[in-house]
Design an enzyme around this catalytic site. Structure first.
Site, short mmCIF file in Angstrom:
data_model
loop_
_atom_site.label_atom_id
_atom_site.label_comp_id
_atom_site.label_asym_id
_atom_site.label_seq_id
_atom_site.Cartn_x
_atom_site.Cartn_y
_atom_site.Cartn_z
N CYS A 106 4.04 8.18 3.24
CA CYS A 106 3.73 8.99 2.06
C CYS A 106 2.33 8.69 1.56
O CYS A 106 2.07 7.61 1.01
CB CYS A 106 4.76 8.73 0.95
SG CYS A 106 4.44 9.65 -0.56
N CYS B 142 2.12 8.44 -2.34
CA CYS B 142 2.72 7.20 -2.86
C CYS B 142 1.81 6.00 -2.63
O CYS B 142 1.63 5.16 -3.53
CB CYS B 142 4.06 6.94 -2.18
SG CYS B 142 5.20 8.32 -2.19
N ASP B 143 1.23 5.88 -1.44
CA ASP B 143 0.59 4.63 -1.03
C ASP B 143 -0.90 4.74 -0.71
O ASP B 143 -1.55 3.72 -0.48
CB ASP B 143 1.31 4.07 0.21
CG ASP B 143 2.79 3.81 -0.06
OD1 ASP B 143 3.10 3.36 -1.17
OD2 ASP B 143 3.62 4.08 0.83
#
Length: 318
Positions: free
Chosen positions: A134, A137-138
């Site tokens: 992701c 997300c990261d």
């Protein structure tokens, strides 16, 4: 085998399941959560989360533990058990697990999804650290770092387009010379990155090399000339497919590309499935956003859909 009865059962233990259950129990509805064998779902494998409202930084496992304790605070019954069979053609519905026999009237499916990963040694050690599925997300953890991206489909290029804002040191690896992606998206990405994006076409990852904490190098090999290269990396993003956990419902609910199909009502999209009294929430039906916060909000939406569909039932039992 022990028999358990409940008005409502929700299958899964991610944000959508807990959100729905908390809303439902506060309406004095009787509900049971069957979590599956992995309590907390795939979010527990996420090392650090920075985009969950009200928290600056939190570990994925800690966030899901907070959900769990909040559910226990409302006296919600949670069974950490694995389902091996479900009958949705009976009335009431029946679930068979390893330990229990559940009978219930309404079902909320929150089984989530899982990312396809490579079958390589040491991979699980680095997932949630510097192997990710992701970008949103990261990605920010690897600002201006060396990033490797594996894939060639729509999801890969959508995430690549995001990561181009994070780093200018990116290598895209694809096992084919043809990208299985929308052509307009390919043009957009290559126009944006033609001066710095490096391509490794017809390559596949052969080996992960790292220490006890982080992945340091990947060994790649060319399909045609068998050339082997070792590349130093800071992060690896894998986008080779996402599979909803819907296998249990095949042949009983309508699916599309393994996602559970939901129906429209007269006002907006609904989380109703093809069978009355069954709704779904989270990534098992979400082929677009795939975020923890949208999964949680869909759990809330499923609760209000339940009220609309079974209004007479709801007011009779509250």
């Amino acid at each position: 085998m022990i028999i358990k009865y409940s008005q409502i059962i929700t299958i899964g233990s991610g944000p959508s399941s807990y959100t729905f259950s908390i809303y439902a129990v506060r309406s004095n509805l009787n509900i049971i959560i069957i979590s599956g064998k992995n309590l907390g779902g795939q979010l527990t494998k996420t090392n650090i989360i920075e985009n969950w409202p009200s928290t600056t930084r939190i570990r994925g496992a800690e966030l899901m533990l907070n959900f769990y304790y909040q559910a226990l605070n409302f006296n919600i019954e949670i069974y950490i058990d694995e389902i091996y069979s479900i009958d949705l053609l009976t009335n009431p519905f029946i679930v068979f697990s390893k330990k229990f026999f559940f009978i219930f009237e309404f079902l909320i499916i929150c089984t989530g999804s899982f990312h396809k990963i490579l079958k390589l040694k040491n991979q699980n050690k680095y997932i949630g650290k510097n192997i990710s599925n992701c970008a949103v997300c990261d990605g920010n953890f690897f600002l201006k770092k060396k990033i490797i991206i594996l894939g060639g489909g729509d999801s890969c290029f959508e995430n690549l387009n995001y990561l181009l804002n994070i780093s200018k040191n990116i290598i895209l690896i694809n096992r084919n010379k043809i990208f299985k992606c929308n052509f307009d998206l390919i043009k957009k990405v290559f126009f944006k990155s033609h001066s710095f994006l490096r391509l490794k076409i017809n390559y596949y990852i052969l080996e992960f090399i790292g220490d006890d904490y982080f992945l340091k190098y990947i060994k790649i090999k060319n399909f045609y000339n068998f050339c082997v290269k070792i590349i130093y990396i800071n992060a690896l993003f894998i986008f080779i497919g996402n599979i909803p956990n819907s296998k249990l419902f095949k042949g009983q609910l309508k699916l599309k590309k393994n996602y559970i199909l939901t129906r429209r009502d007269s006002y907006s999209n609904s989380l109703k499935t093809s069978i009355n009294k069954i709704l779904c929430a989270g990534e098992v039906q979400d082929f677009l956003y795939k975020q923890a916060i949208t999964s949680s909000s869909s759990g809330c939406a499923a609760y209000f859909d339940l009220l609309k569909i079974y209004k007479k039932f709801f007011y009779k039992n509250v």
